[in-house]
Design a protein around this motif. Structure first.
Motif, PDB file in Angstrom:
ATOM      1  N   LEU A   1       0.913  -0.923  -0.002  1.00  0.00           N
ATOM      2  CA  LEU A   1      -0.060  -0.041   0.126  1.00  0.00           C
ATOM      3  C   LEU A   1       0.950   1.335   0.154  1.00  0.00           C
ATOM      4  O   LEU A   1       0.629   2.021  -0.768  1.00  0.00           O
ATOM      5  CB  LEU A   1      -0.893   0.201   1.219  1.00  0.00           C
ATOM      6  N   PHE A   2       1.899   1.354   0.895  1.00  0.00           N
ATOM      7  CA  PHE A   2       2.904   2.541   0.853  1.00  0.00           C
ATOM      8  C   PHE A   2       3.547   2.628  -0.317  1.00  0.00           C
ATOM      9  O   PHE A   2       3.881   3.553  -0.824  1.00  0.00           O
ATOM     10  CB  PHE A   2       3.718   2.284   2.133  1.00  0.00           C
ATOM     11  N   ARG A   3       3.999   1.390  -0.982  1.00  0.00           N
ATOM     12  CA  ARG A   3       4.653   1.581  -2.266  1.00  0.00           C
ATOM     13  C   ARG A   3       3.857   2.278  -3.257  1.00  0.00           C
ATOM     14  O   ARG A   3       4.101   2.859  -4.080  1.00  0.00           O
ATOM     15  CB  ARG A   3       5.243   0.165  -2.723  1.00  0.00           C
ATOM     16  N   PHE A   4       2.542   1.710  -3.346  1.00  0.00           N
ATOM     17  CA  PHE A   4       1.526   2.156  -4.402  1.00  0.00           C
ATOM     18  C   PHE A   4       1.306   3.899  -4.225  1.00  0.00           C
ATOM     19  O   PHE A   4       1.422   4.536  -5.291  1.00  0.00           O
ATOM     20  CB  PHE A   4       0.180   1.504  -3.999  1.00  0.00           C
ATOM     21  N   ALA A   5       1.300   4.137  -2.953  1.00  0.00           N
ATOM     22  CA  ALA A   5       1.142   5.723  -2.730  1.00  0.00           C
ATOM     23  C   ALA A   5       2.574   6.364  -2.933  1.00  0.00           C
ATOM     24  O   ALA A   5       2.527   7.358  -3.700  1.00  0.00           O
ATOM     25  CB  ALA A   5       0.873   6.004  -1.165  1.00  0.00           C
ATOM     26  N   SER A   6       3.731   5.797  -2.609  1.00  0.00           N
ATOM     27  CA  SER A   6       4.756   6.442  -3.147  1.00  0.00           C
ATOM     28  C   SER A   6       5.046   6.560  -4.644  1.00  0.00           C
ATOM     29  O   SER A   6       5.507   7.543  -5.182  1.00  0.00           O
ATOM     30  CB  SER A   6       5.946   5.628  -2.488  1.00  0.00           C
ATOM     31  N   SER A   7       4.670   5.463  -5.220  1.00  0.00           N
ATOM     32  CA  SER A   7       4.648   5.745  -6.821  1.00  0.00           C
ATOM     33  C   SER A   7       3.782   6.434  -7.478  1.00  0.00           C
ATOM     34  O   SER A   7       4.293   7.396  -8.224  1.00  0.00           O
ATOM     35  CB  SER A   7       4.435   4.043  -7.435  1.00  0.00           C
ATOM     36  N   TRP A   8       2.736   6.966  -6.751  1.00  0.00           N
ATOM     37  CA  TRP A   8       1.778   8.085  -7.195  1.00  0.00           C
ATOM     38  C   TRP A   8       2.525   9.465  -7.127  1.00  0.00           C
ATOM     39  O   TRP A   8       2.656  10.306  -7.752  1.00  0.00           O
ATOM     40  CB  TRP A   8       0.415   8.142  -6.722  1.00  0.00           C
ATOM     41  N   VAL A   9       3.079   9.535  -5.769  1.00  0.00           N
ATOM     42  CA  VAL A   9       4.217  10.660  -5.615  1.00  0.00           C
ATOM     43  C   VAL A   9       5.228  10.777  -6.684  1.00  0.00           C
ATOM     44  O   VAL A   9       5.183  11.869  -7.319  1.00  0.00           O
ATOM     45  CB  VAL A   9       4.504  10.695  -4.309  1.00  0.00           C
ATOM     46  N   GLY A  10       5.804   9.745  -6.922  1.00  0.00           N
ATOM     47  CA  GLY A  10       6.847   9.869  -8.122  1.00  0.00           C
ATOM     48  C   GLY A  10       6.264  10.105  -9.259  1.00  0.00           C
ATOM     49  O   GLY A  10       6.925  10.963 -10.174  1.00  0.00           O
ATOM     50  N   ALA A  11       5.144   9.662  -9.686  1.00  0.00           N
ATOM     51  CA  ALA A  11       4.635   9.870 -11.116  1.00  0.00           C
ATOM     52  C   ALA A  11       4.065  11.219 -11.214  1.00  0.00           C
ATOM     53  O   ALA A  11       4.512  11.838 -12.388  1.00  0.00           O
ATOM     54  CB  ALA A  11       3.061   8.800 -11.117  1.00  0.00           C
ATOM     55  N   TYR A  12       3.701  11.777 -10.254  1.00  0.00           N
ATOM     56  CA  TYR A  12       3.258  13.336 -10.470  1.00  0.00           C
ATOM     57  C   TYR A  12       4.588  14.061 -10.420  1.00  0.00           C
ATOM     58  O   TYR A  12       4.805  15.104 -11.178  1.00  0.00           O
ATOM     59  CB  TYR A  12       2.635  13.721  -8.954  1.00  0.00           C
ATOM     60  N   LEU A  13       5.627  14.037  -9.559  1.00  0.00           N
ATOM     61  CA  LEU A  13       6.896  14.656  -9.438  1.00  0.00           C
ATOM     62  C   LEU A  13       7.635  14.311 -11.054  1.00  0.00           C
ATOM     63  O   LEU A  13       8.031  15.505 -11.718  1.00  0.00           O
ATOM     64  CB  LEU A  13       7.771  14.255  -8.637  1.00  0.00           C
ATOM     65  N   GLY A  14       7.547  13.409 -11.632  1.00  0.00           N
ATOM     66  CA  GLY A  14       8.172  12.916 -12.902  1.00  0.00           C
ATOM     67  C   GLY A  14       7.374  13.823 -13.881  1.00  0.00           C
ATOM     68  O   GLY A  14       8.105  14.350 -14.970  1.00  0.00           O
TER      69      GLY A  14
END
Length: 262
Positions: free
Chosen positions: A147-160
């Motif tokens: 769950l935390f990995r999924f949330a973190s990857s959304w943070v990264g997708a936005y920043l990218g």
């Protein structure tokens, strides 16, 4: 909803194919925690004292939490790469859901992370770490990590998508390495200076690492007096952090994708 799922599945397949043909980044991100386990566990392990437990039993859950947080780095790099090479512009011309592209990327990252955690767990077992809790608690720990990995990857997708430059995203992603260092992933936070302890204990990685230790039965001593709420209630804190990150960055990423470079 069915359109999002169908389009997201198509994008998911595309990302899995890309990883299969260019596995270098995946191999690097998955072998780094094993390297750190061996380095910290054996080079620094004898010098680090953790109340109530052996250091490697403390370290493995922390490394699993840090691996989950690395979704920021991988998500940022993949999204920036697609934006920089014009892939997202081509996707935007197709009749597909705007949320499907970041959803497919983050779902692919989730699947590869689930598989990539297996080597770290096996090496952890080989160096003496054990799951001391029950089977349901252990499943809960793995679910919390994903769950935390999924949330973190959304943070990264936005920043990218915000950066839109492959080289800049790589440099910025490397800077996220400091986030686990400012948490309780590798060391207890009890003896840190007050201001640094507050930063570390409110770091989402600390809540996830503490929650995983508790669910695996590796928690050792109780939280120190005066610890922050996410440390005294780690499972609830980790879930809350994950939900907050998803609530903030899912709409931000979808809106950023829809806007393109504007």
């Amino acid at each position: 909803m069915s359109t999002i799922v169908y389009d997201g599945t198509a994008v998911l397949g595309r990302h899995l194919q890309r990883i299969r043909h260019a596995p270098g980044v995946l191999i690097l991100t998955q072998t780094m925690p094993i390297t750190m386990l061996l380095f910290f566990g054996y080079v620094f392990g004898s010098a680090l004292a953790v109340p109530g437990q052996e250091y490697r039993a403390f370290l493995v859950p922390g490394l699993l939490a840090a691996t989950a947080a690395n979704g920021i780095m991988t998500g940022m790099f993949q999204a920036a790469q697609d934006a920089d090479r014009g892939v997202m512009d081509r996707f935007r011309t197709l009749p597909m859901s705007r949320a499907a592209v970041p959803l497919g990327q983050t779902a692919a990252d989730l699947l590869t992370t689930a598989a990539g955690m297996v080597p770290l767990i096996l090496v952890g077992l080989a160096v003496g770490w054990r799951i001391e809790g029950g089977a349901l608690d252990a499943l809960g720990a793995f679910g919390l990590l994903l769950l935390f990995r999924f949330a973190s990857s959304w943070v990264g997708a936005y920043l990218g998508m915000l950066v839109r430059n492959e080289e800049a995203a790589g440099q910025l992603g490397s800077a996220t390495f400091i986030l686990p260092l400012l948490s309780g992933a590798y060391i207890p936070t009890d003896n840190l200076p007050d201001w640094l302890r507050a930063i570390a204990e409110w770091n989402p990685i600390s809540a996830v690492a503490t929650a995983v230790r508790e669910l695996f039965g590796n928690s050792g001593a109780q939280a120190a007096p005066g610890a922050a709420w996410p440390i005294t209630h780690p499972v609830a804190g980790a879930v809350c952090w994950s939900v907050v990150l998803l609530a903030v960055f899912v709409p931000l990423a979808a809106r950023r994708y829809a806007r393109g470079g504007r």
